[in-house]
Design a protein around this motif. Sequence first.
Motif, PDB file in Angstrom:
ATOM      1  N   SER A  95       0.826  -1.196   0.000  1.00  0.00           N
ATOM      2  CA  SER A  95       0.000   0.000   0.000  1.00  0.00           C
ATOM      3  C   SER A  95       0.869   1.257   0.000  1.00  0.00           C
ATOM      4  O   SER A  95       1.868   1.331   0.718  1.00  0.00           O
ATOM      5  CB  SER A  95      -0.887   0.019   1.250  1.00  0.00           C
ATOM      6  OG  SER A  95      -1.492   1.284   1.408  1.00  0.00           O
ATOM      7  N   ASP A 147       0.197   3.804   1.434  1.00  0.00           N
ATOM      8  CA  ASP A 147       0.046   4.378   2.771  1.00  0.00           C
ATOM      9  C   ASP A 147       0.901   3.667   3.807  1.00  0.00           C
ATOM     10  O   ASP A 147       0.970   4.110   4.957  1.00  0.00           O
ATOM     11  CB  ASP A 147      -1.421   4.321   3.204  1.00  0.00           C
ATOM     12  CG  ASP A 147      -2.323   5.149   2.294  1.00  0.00           C
ATOM     13  OD1 ASP A 147      -1.883   6.234   1.855  1.00  0.00           O
ATOM     14  OD2 ASP A 147      -3.443   4.691   2.007  1.00  0.00           O
ATOM     15  N   SER A 148       1.538   2.561   3.427  1.00  0.00           N
ATOM     16  CA  SER A 148       2.387   1.819   4.356  1.00  0.00           C
ATOM     17  C   SER A 148       3.583   2.674   4.756  1.00  0.00           C
ATOM     18  O   SER A 148       4.222   3.305   3.925  1.00  0.00           O
ATOM     19  CB  SER A 148       2.877   0.521   3.694  1.00  0.00           C
ATOM     20  OG  SER A 148       3.734  -0.177   4.574  1.00  0.00           O
ATOM     21  N   ASP A 149       3.871   2.699   6.065  1.00  0.00           N
ATOM     22  CA  ASP A 149       5.011   3.501   6.523  1.00  0.00           C
ATOM     23  C   ASP A 149       6.083   2.645   7.194  1.00  0.00           C
ATOM     24  O   ASP A 149       6.927   3.136   7.923  1.00  0.00           O
ATOM     25  CB  ASP A 149       4.559   4.622   7.451  1.00  0.00           C
ATOM     26  CG  ASP A 149       3.877   4.108   8.708  1.00  0.00           C
ATOM     27  OD1 ASP A 149       3.734   2.877   8.866  1.00  0.00           O
ATOM     28  OD2 ASP A 149       3.486   4.946   9.540  1.00  0.00           O
TER      29      ASP A 149
END
Length: 110
Positions: free
Chosen positions: A27, A29-31
């Motif tokens: 994703s 949005d993965s951090d």
Amino acid sequence: MVHPASCRFAAHRLKTPYLHWLVTNISPDSDGVAEGGVPEGGREWPNSFGTTGWGGPHPPRHEDPHRYFFRLYALERPLALPKAPQAPDVHRALTDKEIASGTMVGTFYR
């Protein structure tokens, strides 16, 4: 995609790099990723050890440090890959689809 730059193992002398971990569809949005985990939205594929997931470094003892390349690619859409893709399959599928990329190099020795 994680693979070593060079190694003296016979498998590494082949034209196919030894693949330690291949994860796709991470994703945007993965951090990060927790130890032993998979990045958010990620799909793991078989590695060169014949398993799915992270296959950590295991260079021969008493050799100079081996370099391991951690490559991350940002794409517009998921890649079409075969059932058990290897590094060359991924590289071919990436052609003209890469928005951005980054590489981190780590070293390890025993």
